[in-house]
Design a protein around this motif. Sequence first.
Motif, PDB file in Angstrom:
ATOM      1  N   TRP A  36      23.955  34.535  40.706  1.00  0.00           N
ATOM      2  CA  TRP A  36      25.415  34.487  40.661  1.00  0.00           C
ATOM      3  C   TRP A  36      25.956  35.813  41.190  1.00  0.00           C
ATOM      4  O   TRP A  36      25.480  36.895  40.796  1.00  0.00           O
ATOM      5  N   PHE A  37      26.925  35.696  42.079  1.00  0.00           N
ATOM      6  CA  PHE A  37      27.629  36.848  42.607  1.00  0.00           C
ATOM      7  C   PHE A  37      29.117  36.621  42.386  1.00  0.00           C
ATOM      8  O   PHE A  37      29.552  35.496  42.139  1.00  0.00           O
ATOM      9  N   ARG A  38      29.912  37.654  42.498  1.00  0.00           N
ATOM     10  CA  ARG A  38      31.356  37.518  42.402  1.00  0.00           C
ATOM     11  C   ARG A  38      32.023  38.421  43.433  1.00  0.00           C
ATOM     12  O   ARG A  38      31.445  39.414  43.879  1.00  0.00           O
ATOM     13  N   GLN A  39      33.234  38.029  43.776  1.00  0.00           N
ATOM     14  CA  GLN A  39      33.942  38.748  44.820  1.00  0.00           C
ATOM     15  C   GLN A  39      35.427  38.773  44.525  1.00  0.00           C
ATOM     16  O   GLN A  39      36.008  37.752  44.131  1.00  0.00           O
ATOM     17  N   THR A  40      36.026  39.923  44.713  1.00  0.00           N
ATOM     18  CA  THR A  40      37.473  40.083  44.606  1.00  0.00           C
ATOM     19  C   THR A  40      38.019  40.418  45.984  1.00  0.00           C
ATOM     20  O   THR A  40      37.278  40.896  46.860  1.00  0.00           O
ATOM     21  N   PRO A  41      39.289  40.151  46.224  1.00  0.00           N
ATOM     22  CA  PRO A  41      39.870  40.371  47.555  1.00  0.00           C
ATOM     23  C   PRO A  41      39.641  41.797  48.061  1.00  0.00           C
ATOM     24  O   PRO A  41      39.874  42.769  47.337  1.00  0.00           O
ATOM     25  N   GLY A  42      39.156  41.878  49.295  1.00  0.00           N
ATOM     26  CA  GLY A  42      38.948  43.163  49.936  1.00  0.00           C
ATOM     27  C   GLY A  42      37.651  43.855  49.575  1.00  0.00           C
ATOM     28  O   GLY A  42      37.377  44.954  50.064  1.00  0.00           O
ATOM     29  N   ASN A  43      36.842  43.204  48.749  1.00  0.00           N
ATOM     30  CA  ASN A  43      35.572  43.806  48.316  1.00  0.00           C
ATOM     31  C   ASN A  43      34.390  42.941  48.703  1.00  0.00           C
ATOM     32  O   ASN A  43      34.528  41.741  48.948  1.00  0.00           O
ATOM     33  N   ASP A  90      36.553  40.999  34.955  1.00  0.00           N
ATOM     34  CA  ASP A  90      35.649  39.918  35.335  1.00  0.00           C
ATOM     35  C   ASP A  90      36.338  38.910  36.261  1.00  0.00           C
ATOM     36  O   ASP A  90      35.687  37.999  36.781  1.00  0.00           O
ATOM     37  N   THR A  91      37.641  39.056  36.452  1.00  0.00           N
ATOM     38  CA  THR A  91      38.381  38.161  37.335  1.00  0.00           C
ATOM     39  C   THR A  91      37.837  38.259  38.757  1.00  0.00           C
ATOM     40  O   THR A  91      37.756  39.355  39.323  1.00  0.00           O
ATOM     41  N   ALA A  92      37.449  37.123  39.315  1.00  0.00           N
ATOM     42  CA  ALA A  92      36.853  37.087  40.654  1.00  0.00           C
ATOM     43  C   ALA A  92      36.549  35.640  41.019  1.00  0.00           C
ATOM     44  O   ALA A  92      36.644  34.743  40.175  1.00  0.00           O
ATOM     45  N   VAL A  93      36.183  35.446  42.273  1.00  0.00           N
ATOM     46  CA  VAL A  93      35.578  34.181  42.680  1.00  0.00           C
ATOM     47  C   VAL A  93      34.075  34.325  42.470  1.00  0.00           C
ATOM     48  O   VAL A  93      33.465  35.286  42.952  1.00  0.00           O
ATOM     49  N   GLN A 120      36.899  29.998  41.013  1.00  0.00           N
ATOM     50  CA  GLN A 120      37.748  31.104  40.560  1.00  0.00           C
ATOM     51  C   GLN A 120      37.676  31.259  39.047  1.00  0.00           C
ATOM     52  O   GLN A 120      37.805  30.274  38.303  1.00  0.00           O
ATOM     53  N   VAL A 121      37.498  32.493  38.616  1.00  0.00           N
ATOM     54  CA  VAL A 121      37.580  32.838  37.197  1.00  0.00           C
ATOM     55  C   VAL A 121      38.678  33.884  37.048  1.00  0.00           C
ATOM     56  O   VAL A 121      38.647  34.923  37.722  1.00  0.00           O
TER      57      VAL A 121
END
Length: 125
Positions: A36-43, A90-93, A120-121
């Motif tokens: 599992w990976f997560r991503q936020t805008p611009g990162n 923890d908010t991220a896709v 989305q979380v």
Amino acid sequence: QVRLVESGGGLAQAGGSLTLSCLVSGRSDRFYNLGWFRQTPGNEREFVAALRWNDRSTHYADSVRGRFTISRDGAKNTLFLQMSDLKPEDTAVYYCAAGLISTISLLNARAYSDWGQGTQVTVSS
């Protein structure tokens, strides 16, 4: 090739819990590591957790260790990420990923060749 379909994302309050699921289909799962990976805008995508399908060994990012649990249901070909004590950061896709067993570290996104569409979380404070 492996097909991955995530589900279970949504909105939670800080301190709450969510469980993400990832249905795995396609090639034999005996030769794959799952993560599992997560991503936020611009990162860039950030490692969250990984599991070796053959021996079930698990690995976690320091930021989620003790709060998140990765597991699998072999009979249902499903990977889970149980998230508790959620924090706004923890908010991220969140993305489910699969990769053939290799020498590349499970913590590295390059170890994974197949990715889900993301879910989305969002954690509110």
